[in-house]
Design a protein around this motif. Structure first.
Motif, PDB file in Angstrom:
ATOM      1  N   MET A   1     -29.481  20.714  16.662  1.00  0.00           N
ATOM      2  CA  MET A   1     -30.147  22.012  16.830  1.00  0.00           C
ATOM      3  C   MET A   1     -29.695  22.953  15.727  1.00  0.00           C
ATOM      4  SD  MET A   1     -29.920  24.655  20.069  1.00  0.00           S
ATOM      5  CE  MET A   1     -30.817  23.530  21.128  1.00  0.00           C
ATOM      6  N   SER A   2     -30.609  23.662  15.107  1.00  0.00           N
ATOM      7  CA  SER A   2     -30.250  24.596  14.043  1.00  0.00           C
ATOM      8  C   SER A   2     -29.718  25.884  14.643  1.00  0.00           C
ATOM      9  CB  SER A   2     -31.476  24.905  13.172  1.00  0.00           C
ATOM     10  OG  SER A   2     -32.466  25.527  13.945  1.00  0.00           O
ATOM     11  N   TYR A   3     -28.941  26.631  13.852  1.00  0.00           N
ATOM     12  CA  TYR A   3     -28.431  27.919  14.286  1.00  0.00           C
ATOM     13  C   TYR A   3     -29.584  28.813  14.695  1.00  0.00           C
ATOM     14  CZ  TYR A   3     -23.668  27.187  12.578  1.00  0.00           C
ATOM     15  OH  TYR A   3     -22.392  26.737  12.389  1.00  0.00           O
ATOM     16  N   GLY A   4     -29.399  29.479  15.828  1.00  0.00           N
ATOM     17  CA  GLY A   4     -30.338  30.523  16.212  1.00  0.00           C
ATOM     18  C   GLY A   4     -31.411  30.094  17.191  1.00  0.00           C
ATOM     19  N   GLN A   5     -31.698  28.806  17.308  1.00  0.00           N
ATOM     20  CA  GLN A   5     -32.757  28.396  18.222  1.00  0.00           C
ATOM     21  C   GLN A   5     -32.412  28.766  19.657  1.00  0.00           C
ATOM     22  OE1 GLN A   5     -33.193  24.248  17.283  1.00  0.00           O
ATOM     23  NE2 GLN A   5     -34.866  24.626  15.890  1.00  0.00           N
ATOM     24  N   TYR A  75     -33.266  37.559  13.170  1.00  0.00           N
ATOM     25  CA  TYR A  75     -32.471  37.820  14.363  1.00  0.00           C
ATOM     26  C   TYR A  75     -31.036  37.465  13.995  1.00  0.00           C
ATOM     27  CZ  TYR A  75     -31.013  37.780  19.260  1.00  0.00           C
ATOM     28  OH  TYR A  75     -30.378  38.049  20.454  1.00  0.00           O
ATOM     29  N   ALA A  76     -30.081  38.300  14.372  1.00  0.00           N
ATOM     30  CA  ALA A  76     -28.689  38.083  13.983  1.00  0.00           C
ATOM     31  C   ALA A  76     -27.809  38.036  15.226  1.00  0.00           C
ATOM     32  CB  ALA A  76     -28.222  39.199  13.047  1.00  0.00           C
ATOM     33  N   HIS A  97     -24.465  35.293  12.034  1.00  0.00           N
ATOM     34  CA  HIS A  97     -25.492  34.331  11.648  1.00  0.00           C
ATOM     35  C   HIS A  97     -26.847  35.044  11.682  1.00  0.00           C
ATOM     36  CE1 HIS A  97     -22.630  30.994  12.103  1.00  0.00           C
ATOM     37  NE2 HIS A  97     -22.274  31.540  13.249  1.00  0.00           N
ATOM     38  N   ILE A  98     -27.567  35.032  10.586  1.00  0.00           N
ATOM     39  CA  ILE A  98     -28.883  35.652  10.514  1.00  0.00           C
ATOM     40  C   ILE A  98     -29.916  34.543  10.355  1.00  0.00           C
ATOM     41  CG2 ILE A  98     -30.351  37.298   9.279  1.00  0.00           C
ATOM     42  CD1 ILE A  98     -27.837  38.710   8.352  1.00  0.00           C
ATOM     43  N   VAL A  99     -30.834  34.467  11.330  1.00  0.00           N
ATOM     44  CA  VAL A  99     -31.797  33.366  11.362  1.00  0.00           C
ATOM     45  C   VAL A  99     -33.210  33.908  11.194  1.00  0.00           C
ATOM     46  CG1 VAL A  99     -30.293  31.988  12.848  1.00  0.00           C
ATOM     47  CG2 VAL A  99     -32.041  33.436  13.889  1.00  0.00           C
TER      48      VAL A  99
END
Length: 257
Positions: A1-5, A75-76, A97-99
């Motif tokens: 899973m990628s960051y932010g999902q 979204y951060a 983390h900014i996605v």
């Protein structure tokens, strides 16, 4: 899973209502920074955390980043330990983390933990006493740095590019606080070129008496030239997060009256 999902999906009822800014197609940009090439303003709104408002226990910060039209670009969310938040409060180390709208992390802002740092009159030489952040885009690739600089009174900072070359300086207000001594206006931290030319502003927006007193959910407006290098724009966004933690995260709203 990628960051932010997982983070994007934890906003009940918001995912389908959100209007996202269309992603420009620009091959020369670092992946994910294409949004920044088309704008001269970013509005950053911290998400209200009800648990924090009622208990005064710091939770991980979350932010929505939009353009001037209200269209969401990013979204951060904060990554930090519970021990750091409880024991170090606004002085804690963190990773922001900014996605983008696909849940891919496109900017990473890192602040190290620094014991006995932050005194502006002690900042000399290698700046070991200066609070600082590093900005990467994509994660693992440095694009800029932002740190305190020496001053007797006003908050002062230096923004650097990936090679640690000084690009901009910043001066803040003499009294960077709101709900104090009747001060209820916006607070401006101004970027200037090293020659003194005005470049842009990080403005802490007055959110209204009730919200300012009972929550730490702040709103910022970041302005810069539209044709500025997107890597410097990303670093300026990182600078805003350091300013938030240094001057506005600590406020004990529950005790204000």
């Amino acid at each position: 899973m990628s960051y932010g999902q997982d983070v994007i999906s934890d906003q009940p009822g918001q995912k389908d209502k959100r209007e996202w800014m269309p992603r420009p197609i620009i091959n020369s940009c670092p992946p994910g920074l294409e949004y920044l090439s088309q704008i001269d303003q970013v509005v950053v709104k911290q998400v209200v955390e009800l648990f924090e408002a009622f208990t005064d226990i710091d939770t991980k910060n979350r932010y929505v980043l939009t353009n001037s039209l209200g269209q969401q670009m990013y979204y951060a969310y904060e990554e930090s330990s519970l021990c750091m938040r409880l024991c170090c409060s606004q002085y804690r180390s963190f990773i922001i983390h900014i996605v983008d709208n696909a849940g891919q992390e496109v900017i990473r802002v890192h602040r190290p933990f620094q014991l006995c740092a932050g005194c502006s009159v002690c900042i000399k030489g290698d700046n070991c006493c200066a609070y600082r952040i590093a900005v990467e885009s994509p994660p693992g690739t440095p694009v800029g740095y932002f740190h305190q600089s020496f001053s007797w009174w006003k908050p002062r900072f230096i923004l650097q590019d990936a090679t640690h070359t000084d690009i901009f300086k910043m001066d803040g207000p003499c009294c960077p606080c709101q709900c104090c001594c009747g001060c209820t206006g916006d607070l401006n931290f101004r970027f200037q070129g090293m020659d003194g030319e005005y470049i842009g502003t990080v403005a802490k927006i007055w959110s209204g008496l009730v919200k300012e007193m009972f929550t730490k959910a702040d709103t910022f407006s970041l302005t810069f030239p539209k044709d500025l290098d997107v890597k410097l724009k990303a670093t300026m966004i990182g600078a805003m997060f350091l300013i938030d933690f240094m001057f506005f995260e600590y406020e004990d709203h529950s005790n204000d009256s």
